[in-house]
Design a protein around this motif. Structure first.
Motif, PDB file in Angstrom:
ATOM      1  N   TYR A  18      -0.739  -4.458  14.825  1.00 28.01           N
ATOM      2  CA  TYR A  18      -1.934  -5.149  14.348  1.00 28.01           C
ATOM      3  C   TYR A  18      -2.555  -4.429  13.151  1.00 28.01           C
ATOM      4  CZ  TYR A  18      -1.766  -6.884  19.173  1.00 28.01           C
ATOM      5  OH  TYR A  18      -1.375  -7.429  20.362  1.00 28.01           O
ATOM      6  N   THR A  56       0.958 -11.372   9.117  1.00 23.11           N
ATOM      7  CA  THR A  56       1.321 -11.993  10.384  1.00 23.11           C
ATOM      8  C   THR A  56       2.795 -12.378  10.265  1.00 23.11           C
ATOM      9  OG1 THR A  56      -0.872 -13.012  10.260  1.00 23.11           O
ATOM     10  CG2 THR A  56       0.533 -13.618  12.125  1.00 23.11           C
ATOM     11  N   SER A 110      -2.528 -14.954   7.351  1.00 24.15           N
ATOM     12  CA  SER A 110      -1.287 -14.194   7.501  1.00 24.15           C
ATOM     13  C   SER A 110      -1.065 -13.183   6.384  1.00 24.15           C
ATOM     14  CB  SER A 110      -0.090 -15.146   7.578  1.00 24.15           C
ATOM     15  OG  SER A 110       0.170 -15.763   6.338  1.00 24.15           O
ATOM     16  N   ASN A 122       2.886 -16.265   9.790  1.00 23.58           N
ATOM     17  CA  ASN A 122       2.233 -16.933  10.922  1.00 23.58           C
ATOM     18  C   ASN A 122       2.847 -18.277  11.267  1.00 23.58           C
ATOM     19  OD1 ASN A 122       0.400 -16.976  13.042  1.00 23.58           O
ATOM     20  ND2 ASN A 122      -1.218 -17.935  11.841  1.00 23.58           N
ATOM     21  N   ASN A 134      -2.461 -10.987  11.305  1.00 24.58           N
ATOM     22  CA  ASN A 134      -2.012  -9.666  10.893  1.00 24.58           C
ATOM     23  C   ASN A 134      -1.341  -8.884  12.005  1.00 24.58           C
ATOM     24  OD1 ASN A 134      -4.076  -8.524   8.093  1.00 24.58           O
ATOM     25  ND2 ASN A 134      -2.194  -9.675   8.147  1.00 24.58           N
ATOM     26  N   TYR A 135      -0.748  -9.592  12.966  1.00 22.84           N
ATOM     27  CA  TYR A 135       0.138  -8.937  13.925  1.00 22.84           C
ATOM     28  C   TYR A 135       1.581  -9.259  13.555  1.00 22.84           C
ATOM     29  CZ  TYR A 135       2.980  -7.852  17.927  1.00 22.84           C
ATOM     30  OH  TYR A 135       3.976  -7.338  18.714  1.00 22.84           O
ATOM     31  N   ASN A 136       2.430  -8.263  13.629  1.00 23.11           N
ATOM     32  CA  ASN A 136       3.866  -8.518  13.568  1.00 23.11           C
ATOM     33  C   ASN A 136       4.566  -7.502  14.449  1.00 23.11           C
ATOM     34  OD1 ASN A 136       4.990  -6.181  11.782  1.00 23.11           O
ATOM     35  ND2 ASN A 136       3.267  -6.976  10.573  1.00 23.11           N
TER      36      ASN A 136
END
Length: 588
Positions: free
Chosen positions: A196, A173, A223, A177, A189-191
């Motif tokens: 994703y 993330t 994260s 995060n 786990n998105y950046n």
């Protein structure tokens, strides 16, 4: 503000043109092409195939010692899995282009009788906020795309000196995060750089309205990413944890995760949230592998760049394997903190905590395992700060200030340490990068994101950056100190220390990843071990016809400061008594 080129480097390398939106598909293609390119970068192996799926580090090491396997072949096998499955999981940010050359060099060392340690020639991955100077370190941020820091993290150096090959940088993330919280919470786990990550135990996207933006249907956890380790893309990985981001993704991906005592592993060269709580630790498929990783990450001597590393003494030879004792639960005193963790508790007229029926049944089974293994189960063993009816004295009603609604003037009821530490420590980290840094301060990063909004730099805005950047390191020092004192009171003195002392316990035993928050606030160690599955039944529910696969669910041991050897012993004994980890069936 420093000028930074548009985020197009890897996309262009993969043969795609930058088009004004983040080329997530292109970036993923770039990782796949890198894996294929590296894997095809030399002559075919002449040794017999070795199945890396669920293979342990000792098994890989034994195969290399016997001549059945070379490190080069081992790396090739892992790269082949990345090339085959990465498009479904998005586990990696970048691949080490020199992985095969490093493996060949380590094979030559082995042939000459020079074996560095138990990780000699073993491929591992690092979360992409941990400095590597031979692979980019990006934090998942568009502003840092392709960035090579001027120095290596101490833990990276330790791993490489122990013979590990950093095969990839694992997804995360964005900047651990602490970019976007409420009201636009960034999914785990998105950046902005790679999009994703998906959970290998159900690698589908969330189909619910208002949530069908690409996020996973089954959470990947915190994260850090355990995706690639769970799918056998590499042997193990290193995550970082400020409030649960080793333990939560380990639990979500059916892994063993160890969050060590604060500063047992050096924090130098790890992009921070707050050094008061940040810690790096191993994520692996077995307790044995996690123990080997922890020893390799830890230094033999305190790190001069992180004075707090003098807090805990490393075991002889940085070796935790002597604590892998299958009989370690015999006579151990294990506490069951029922309030909040297992059963709901009322605080200030509000009912909080507790488990659903499926999780409660699983934990009853786990407690029976402890008893069958000879542990003295103290049930209940309540944590004083969890059962205090006064909301002002209860740990679970003293949250962290981590949302846009908790800016200055609206943060009286929460601890400012994370947002204060982000301002203090992130700016200091950027300064340590010198002139090579794409931005010089948190303020500049916020401005960069705003200027590149159309390129996808801040899909979920940046509320956590915003509330952190308004902090004044000098003027708010006293407020942070007061909040840290309360954190310590509730998590240590009236928390873990109190319950361990009152009941003469070796550890407390908690469900899933729930024990992560208390351990992180206390700066104490915590280990999660795979155990079973529970239904993935979110609110609001999935649409009719979506057959959600169950979610991994583990158990946790929390102990006193520097008690990792004892916790590893307990965790290993529990693991060996159960052996409940199963690989994700979609990735044979």
């Amino acid at each position: 503000m420093k000028s930074v080129p548009g985020p197009n480097n890897r996309a262009m390398q993969a043969g795609f043109r930058w088009g004004g939106v983040p080329p997530v598909g292109c970036l993923r293609a770039s990782v796949l092409l890198a894996a294929i390119s590296v894997a095809c970068g030399g002559p075919a192996s002449e040794t017999a195939p070795f199945d890396v799926v669920e293979a342990t580090i000792p098994e890989m090491r034994a195969a290399m010692e016997s001549g059945q396997l070379t490190s080069r072949q081992l790396v090739m096998e892992h790269l082949a899995r990345i090339a085959r499955y990465e498009w479904q999981l998005n586990a990696a940010v970048s691949i080490n282009p020199n992985a095969l050359a490093e493996a060949e060099a380590l094979d030559a060392e082995r042939a000459a009788g020079d074996v560095r340690g138990p990780l000699h020639g073993i491929p591992v991955a690092l979360k992409d906020n941990i400095h590597t100077t031979h692979i980019p370190t990006t934090g998942g941020s568009l502003a840092f795309e392709g960035y090579l820091p001027p120095y290596e993290a101490t833990l990276t150096t330790n791993l490489r000196e122990a013979g590990a090959i950093i095969i990839a940088k694992a997804g995360l993330t964005e900047f651990a995060n602490f970019m976007a919280g409420p009201p636009n919470q960034m999914p785990g786990n998105y950046n902005a750089l790679t999009g994703y990550g998906l959970n290998p135990y159900d690698p589908r996207r969330d189909p619910r309205e208002d949530r069908n933006d690409g996020r996973p249907a089954l959470t990947t956890g915190g994260s850090s990413s355990g995706i690639g380790t769970a799918a056998s893309f590499w042997s193990a990985n290193v995550g970082t944890d400020t409030g649960g981001s080793i333990i939560s993704p380990s639990n979500a991906n059916m892994l063993v995760g160890i969050r060590p005592t604060i500063a047992r592993v050096s924090r130098w060269g790890v992009a921070p949230v707050t050094l008061d709580h940040d810690m790096a630790g191993p994520m692996a498929r077995t307790v044995t592998d996690a123990a080997i990783m922890l020893g390799a990450m830890e230094g033999t001597e305190p790190d001069p760049n992180d004075a707090a590393t003098a807090r805990c003494e490393a075991p002889p030879g940085r070796d935790y394997t002597p604590f892998l004792n299958a009989g370690g639960l015999e006579g151990a005193r294990i506490g069951i903190p029922r309030a909040f963790y297992y059963e709901p508790v009322e605080v200030g007229g509000e009912t909080i905590g507790g488990l659903n029926e499926e999780a409660a049944a699983l934990m009853s089974e786990a407690i029976a395992v402890l008893e069958a293994a000879g542990a003295v189960v103290v049930d209940p063993a309540e944590i004083p700060s969890f059962v205090d009816p006064d909301p002002g004295a209860n740990f679970n009603t003293w949250p962290l200030c981590i949302g846009g609604h908790q800016a200055k003037g609206s943060d009286e009821g929460c601890s400012v340490n994370f947002k204060y530490g982000m301002k203090r420590d992130f700016d200091a980290w950027l300064e340590s990068l010198g002139p090579s840094a794409p931005v010089g301060t948190l303020t500049e990063l916020r401005e960069w994101n705003l200027a590149h909004r159309d390129a996808g730099s801040m899909k979920y805005e940046q509320s956590r950056y915003d509330i952190s950047d308004e902090m004044d390191v000098e003027a708010d020092r006293a407020r942070n100190a007061a909040d840290m004192a309360k954190d310590s009171l509730l998590s240590q003195m009236r928390g873990i220390d109190a319950v361990l002392e009152e009941y003469d316990l070796d550890a407390i035993f908690t469900p899933g990843s729930r024990g992560a928050a208390l351990a992180a606030r206390a700066q104490y160690p915590h280990i999660v071990v795979p155990f079973g599955f529970v239904p993935n039944a979110p609110t609001p529910p999935f649409p009719e016809g979506f057959d959600a696969r169950p979610a991994p669910f583990g158990i946790g041991f929390t102990g006193a400061a520097c008690s990792e050897p004892r916790l590893i012993e307990l965790a290993y004994a529990f693991e060996q008594a159960t052996l409940r980890r199963v690989p994700p069936e979609s990735f044979p």
